[in-house]
Design a protein around this motif. Sequence first.
Motif, PDB file in Angstrom:
ATOM      1  N   ALA A  27       0.821  -1.214   0.000  1.00 45.29           N
ATOM      2  CA  ALA A  27       0.000   0.000   0.000  1.00 45.29           C
ATOM      3  C   ALA A  27       0.856   1.266   0.000  1.00 45.29           C
ATOM      4  O   ALA A  27       0.605   2.200  -0.762  1.00 45.29           O
ATOM      5  N   LEU A  30       4.806   4.840  -4.111  1.00 45.09           N
ATOM      6  CA  LEU A  30       4.843   6.119  -4.831  1.00 45.09           C
ATOM      7  C   LEU A  30       3.495   6.817  -4.692  1.00 45.09           C
ATOM      8  O   LEU A  30       3.415   8.038  -4.737  1.00 45.09           O
ATOM      9  N   GLY A  31       2.438   6.032  -4.524  1.00 46.52           N
ATOM     10  CA  GLY A  31       1.104   6.602  -4.366  1.00 46.52           C
ATOM     11  C   GLY A  31       1.022   7.553  -3.185  1.00 46.52           C
ATOM     12  O   GLY A  31       0.334   8.569  -3.238  1.00 46.52           O
ATOM     13  N   TYR A 113       4.942   2.659 -13.164  1.00 41.71           N
ATOM     14  CA  TYR A 113       5.471   2.731 -11.801  1.00 41.71           C
ATOM     15  C   TYR A 113       6.987   2.511 -11.814  1.00 41.71           C
ATOM     16  O   TYR A 113       7.743   3.199 -11.146  1.00 41.71           O
ATOM     17  N   PHE A 235      -5.750   3.486  -5.597  1.00 41.63           N
ATOM     18  CA  PHE A 235      -4.337   3.323  -5.953  1.00 41.63           C
ATOM     19  C   PHE A 235      -3.494   3.169  -4.693  1.00 41.63           C
ATOM     20  O   PHE A 235      -2.669   2.277  -4.572  1.00 41.63           O
ATOM     21  N   SER A 236      -3.736   4.068  -3.744  1.00 43.10           N
ATOM     22  CA  SER A 236      -2.879   4.088  -2.571  1.00 43.10           C
ATOM     23  C   SER A 236      -3.059   2.841  -1.709  1.00 43.10           C
ATOM     24  O   SER A 236      -2.099   2.344  -1.124  1.00 43.10           O
ATOM     25  N   SER A 238      -3.763  -0.025  -2.816  1.00 44.52           N
ATOM     26  CA  SER A 238      -3.490  -1.192  -3.680  1.00 44.52           C
ATOM     27  C   SER A 238      -4.751  -2.009  -3.941  1.00 44.52           C
ATOM     28  O   SER A 238      -4.694  -3.233  -4.025  1.00 44.52           O
TER      29      SER A 238
END
Length: 485
Positions: A27, A30-31, A113, A235-236, A238
């Motif tokens: 989780a 980069l997010g 990514y 996204f963050s 996952s």
Amino acid sequence: MVREDNDSRHGMWSSRLAFVLAATGSAVGLGNIWRFPYVTAESGGGAFVLIYLFCVVVVGLPIMLAEIIMGRRGRQSPINTLRLLTKESHASGWWTLIGWSGMLVGFMILSFYSVIAGWTLSYTTTYVEVIVTGAEGIGDPQAIFGSLLGNPWKLLGWHTLFMALTAAIVAMGVEKGLERSVRILMPLLFTLLLVLVGYGMTTGYFDDALVYLFKPDFSRITPAVLLDAMGQAFFSLSLGMAAIMAYGAYLPRNIPAGSTAMTIGLADSGVALVAGLAIFPIAIANDLTTGGGGVGFTFTTLPYAFNSMSFGQFFGLAFFGLLAVAAWTSAISLMEPPVAYLVERTRLSRFQAAIVVAIAVWLLGIGTVLSFNAWSDYKLFDRNFQENMEFIASNVLLPLGGLAIAIFAGWVLSKADTRDELHEMKAATYGIWRFLVRYVSPILVFLVFLSAIGVLNLNSESDLAMPAETESAATEETVMEDSAE
Ligand code: PHE
């Protein structure tokens, strides 16, 4: 149906802590440290953060829990997990599409990514060089970033290195690769983060950053911002692509899934906010978008600040090292589902499967590499190749995947099955979870999509492109006004 304990053929996490570290490693990436600050800056701060946190609690956490228990029941790669669960539930085989789409999105995300993670490797080595040679700073960050992006070979080189590092860990397997790496990398990540917040607090703009991040300006909420906030939450955390489902497959049955999911969600949002509190004081001290906004936000704005402060090179190293480590543990989780699938379906060993997947992702990543130079003018809907991949993956496919997972866990799996997985939960908590996955998450995701249809269709201002001059000027004014109050 009560499930007997069974082990996954790929291996198992040795403890609750191992799973928490691995899933948090997935989780936190980069997010949190690259994407969250720049998307927040583009959406004007407070209001975005508020909606984001709302999405995490109401949509994200319930879906995370759904992914964990589905994975644990299936004990295989997401595609085969869904195949098994649909068969057991006598449901349509179409549901396995969740696994397939997850694999596709995973490929898309990992391909860009890895290129961005390559930037972090490049900056990390630059700071090491600065320290070793005793230079003043890294030079002009704008020029450095420009020359990195302008050189496809350099980008390709770092992208290759990052893919190789990721494949190496996945190739070593669940216990010896995944678990061992997070046990070392996650404590390192938390230490680096603390160092940076400590620094953020000394810049004198800490209060302004608090105002910027937490004082909502509701006039800035638009359908595009809603969609961005929801996409960022998926996204963050996952979610929506079955990465957490794949990790759930290796979770022993005696570990309570509910509280574990909560811990991971809290850790992820905590890191995003703390990273914001480390980054925005520095960004505000330097006029927020010195060096430009957009994807380059953290790669240009922060180095300006590091150049002008004492021991800046060490903070630069800590910051980009942190980003690289965070990206690495996330990339591993993006690669695990397709590798597990190949191991199940073909005669390839895990090692060979990791190489095959790495090569495929590497090839797709070339599109991202070229987006910053040779192809930068090829745009569709005002977005270049990389921006389209990022937008379609996080704002469209992840929420859709999440929607399908919520419906599956809430409506297709029987109540007896999900209750069996969550037997340690209090009846009321279980009831809340089931209500959220059955009604609230699907409806909210659907509504955000409806409101955003205009955004998807109209060739409107791209929310992923660099903010226009006027926009960033306006953002600065808002910050300054707010801070003056
Ligand atoms: N959650 C990761 C991050 O915040 C990215 C990611 C998305 C990882 C989807 C796995 C699956 O950077």
